[in-house]
Scaffold this active site. Structure first.
Site, short mmCIF file in Angstrom:
data_model
loop_
_atom_site.label_atom_id
_atom_site.label_comp_id
_atom_site.label_asym_id
_atom_site.label_seq_id
_atom_site.Cartn_x
_atom_site.Cartn_y
_atom_site.Cartn_z
N GLY A 84 -6.12 -2.49 2.01
CA GLY A 84 -5.46 -2.58 3.38
C GLY A 84 -4.08 -2.52 3.37
N LYS A 107 7.23 -1.14 6.69
CA LYS A 107 6.75 -1.80 5.31
C LYS A 107 7.69 -2.86 5.00
CE LYS A 107 5.93 -0.09 0.67
NZ LYS A 107 5.94 1.31 -0.19
N ASP A 119 2.69 -11.25 -1.29
CA ASP A 119 3.87 -12.08 -0.06
C ASP A 119 4.12 -11.10 1.18
OD1 ASP A 119 5.61 -10.30 -0.91
OD2 ASP A 119 6.68 -11.75 -2.15
N GLY A 120 3.63 -9.87 1.17
CA GLY A 120 4.05 -9.34 2.52
C GLY A 120 5.41 -8.49 2.68
N ARG A 170 8.77 3.82 7.63
CA ARG A 170 8.19 5.10 7.06
C ARG A 170 7.69 5.91 8.04
NH1 ARG A 170 4.29 3.96 2.33
NH2 ARG A 170 2.76 3.54 3.81
N ARG A 177 -6.07 7.36 4.72
CA ARG A 177 -6.16 7.62 3.64
C ARG A 177 -7.53 8.12 3.04
NH1 ARG A 177 -1.60 4.13 1.47
NH2 ARG A 177 -0.70 3.41 3.15
N ASP A 245 -6.62 5.29 -2.64
CA ASP A 245 -5.91 4.55 -1.23
C ASP A 245 -4.37 5.08 -1.39
OD1 ASP A 245 -6.00 2.65 -3.88
OD2 ASP A 245 -4.32 2.11 -2.56
N ASN A 246 -4.04 6.17 -2.13
CA ASN A 246 -2.87 6.47 -2.04
C ASN A 246 -2.53 7.93 -1.77
OD1 ASN A 246 -1.67 3.90 -2.55
ND2 ASN A 246 -1.26 4.41 -4.79
#
Length: 488
Positions: A84, A107, A119-120, A170, A177, A245-246
């Site tokens: 996720g 992002k 850590d986001g 982005r 995905r 997932d990419n």
């Protein structure tokens, strides 16, 4: 802008709505004005005047509906479970000037329920690399996410060392995905029919006219993915981390981590330092695309009238689509039409590049110096440089190849050959050394090199005065091709 936040209206199990966690003292890095105009961003004074605050997470326009998507995936061939958006948020969806739906995804903007051990945050170096790469692929004509801009901040982020936190907006035609379906199959299988309808209606509405909309949709995803990867191979691009997932369902390049553009030609090149087995090496990308789709498709057998045999028919065009797109493109890179002897010339040229570790981009562009040296002095010098690197036995092979090439191009007009060579072989790609120089300057607070590279890569098929010799200089023949870290 024309907002159309359709994803935010889906079942809430698919995402987590939350605002971004603001960066401390965000400052402008670079803004993509051309993309902003395409999105209609420039028509809104509030968006234009506060873009740094928006990208820094300090201001969320009322029309935005930020959310983190849930998805899953296979990473390096192994099931990774729930993944996720661990450091990004889908902020809004808008219709651009071409009436194409575009996602605005921020992002590096803090923790989400899907952050796992992260850590986001994102750091400046990876943000600059993604910003420039999305721009480069887009202007090269390869389907790709792009970026509206990026900011740097005073928020400290620890990686191998302490670095400045950054954020990037982005823009992609979809952030759905292959891994979204993998997540649904494992954690919410009752949503498969509804979500499949969403994908068809939103991204493949033409499939509704088919006798079997679902199978038509799946085959189009297969074909778009094959063409995208063929485009990568033709330009010498290695994604580096082709996990399920990419990969986007629209066949657009998504997620720039340890990517790279080929310099000295080595098909076995591994550009991801975490890829210890070479799974995602440049030469393996077509096969990995097939593998990913083969893992993805069986989930749809849960739907009515979708059989294993029907899915096999959906996957079957992958190889033929890839080969046709790649072979036609390879012939165009030589200025030739798609014929058997043209392909043989192309493959022999690739062998010459590989055996002598010649530069991929310069090698193909240098053919203009062979066909039309008087009008293309830059390319003539590229050709001379390449020839000077050849040992005697290789030079003999090159001379024989050149005579065959002249014989073949003589069947076409010079203008046709020159036009094809110019339009299919860029002068400039984003070499790692170029990105690194921009990063070093930016880490010292200077973004002029980012601006120069942005302008240079905006017009990659023409020789430009703003270029320097370093922009087209490959590493030394004996220099190792350095892999890139996933750390970002």
């Amino acid at each position: 802008m024309r907002y159309q936040n359709t994803y935010a209206n889906l079942d809430p199990r698919l995402y987590h709505k939350q605002p971004p966690t603001a960066l401390k003292n965000p400052r402008a890095g670079h803004f993509n004005l051309a993309l902003a105009e395409k999105l209609g961003w420039t028509e809104d004074e509030d968006l234009m005047s506060r873009w740094v605050d928006i990208l820094g997470g300090q201001y969320v326009p009322t029309e935005f509906e930020p959310l983190a998507m849930a998805y899953a995936g296979h990473q390096f061939g192994q099931w990774a479970g729930q993944l996720g958006d661990g450091r990004g948020l889908l902020m809004a969806q808008v219709l651009d000037n071409s009436d194409t739906l575009q996602d605005l995804h921020l992002k590096g903007i803090g923790l989400t329920p899907y952050s796992r051990m992260g850590d986001g945050r994102a750091v400046l170096r990876s943000t600059i690399r993604e910003y420039l790469c999305g721009h480069a692929l887009t202007t090269l004509g390869i389907p790709s996410s792009n970026a509206l801009g990026f900011v740097v901040s005073d928020t400290p982020v620890r990686r191998e060392r302490m670095e400045a936190g950054a954020a990037l907006m982005r823009v992609a035609d979809s952030h759905v995905r292959l891994g979204h379906i993998e997540w649904i199959a494992s954690f919410a299988p009752d949503l498969l029919g509804e979500f499949t309808d969403y994908m068809i209606d939103t991204y493949y509405s033409e499939c509704r006219d088919s006798d079997s909309p679902i199978l038509s949709f799946l085959q189009k995803v297969v074909e778009r993915t094959a063409r995208m990867i063929a485009d990568w191979q033709l330009i010498g691009f290695a994604h580096g981390v082709m996990n399920t997932d990419n990969l986007s369902i629209t066949g657009s390049t998504l997620d720039f981590g340890p990517f790279g553009f080929m310099e000295r030609f080595n098909p076995a090149w591994i550009n991801n330092h975490s890829d210890h087995t070479g799974r995602y090496a440049y030469q393996n990308q077509p096969a990995i695309g097939y593998w990913n789709l083969n893992v993805w498709l069986p989930h749809f057998m849960r739907l009515p009238d979708v059989t294993r045999e029907a899915l096999a028919e959906c996957l079957a065009p992958y190889e033929a689509t890839f080969m046709q797109h790649y072979q036609q493109g390879l012939c165009r890179k030589l200025g030739l039409t798609h014929e058997t002897d043209s392909l043989q010339l192309a493959f022999d040229f690739l062998t010459l590049l590989e055996d002598n570790l010649l530069d991929y981009t310069n090698g193909f562009r240098g053919l203009l110096g062979l066909i039309d040296p008087d009008t293309h002095p830059y390319e003539k010098q590229l050709l001379v440089t390449m020839i000077n690197e050849l040992p005697p036995e290789a030079l003999t092979l090159y001379q024989a190849w050149r005579e065959r090439y002249f014989t073949k191009t003589a069947t076409l007009t010079k203008a046709e050959v020159v036009d094809s060579l110019q339009n299919n072989n860029p002068v400039y790609v984003l070499r790692n050394s170029m990105a690194q120089r921009a990063i070093v300057a930016a880490e010292q607070g200077q973004f002029t090199e980012v601006e120069r590279l942005y302008n240079l890569l905006a017009n990659p098929y023409n020789v430009q005065d703003i270029a320097t010799e370093l922009d087209t200089m490959p590493p030394a023949p004996d220099a190792p091709q350095l892999p890139i870290s996933c750390s970002s």
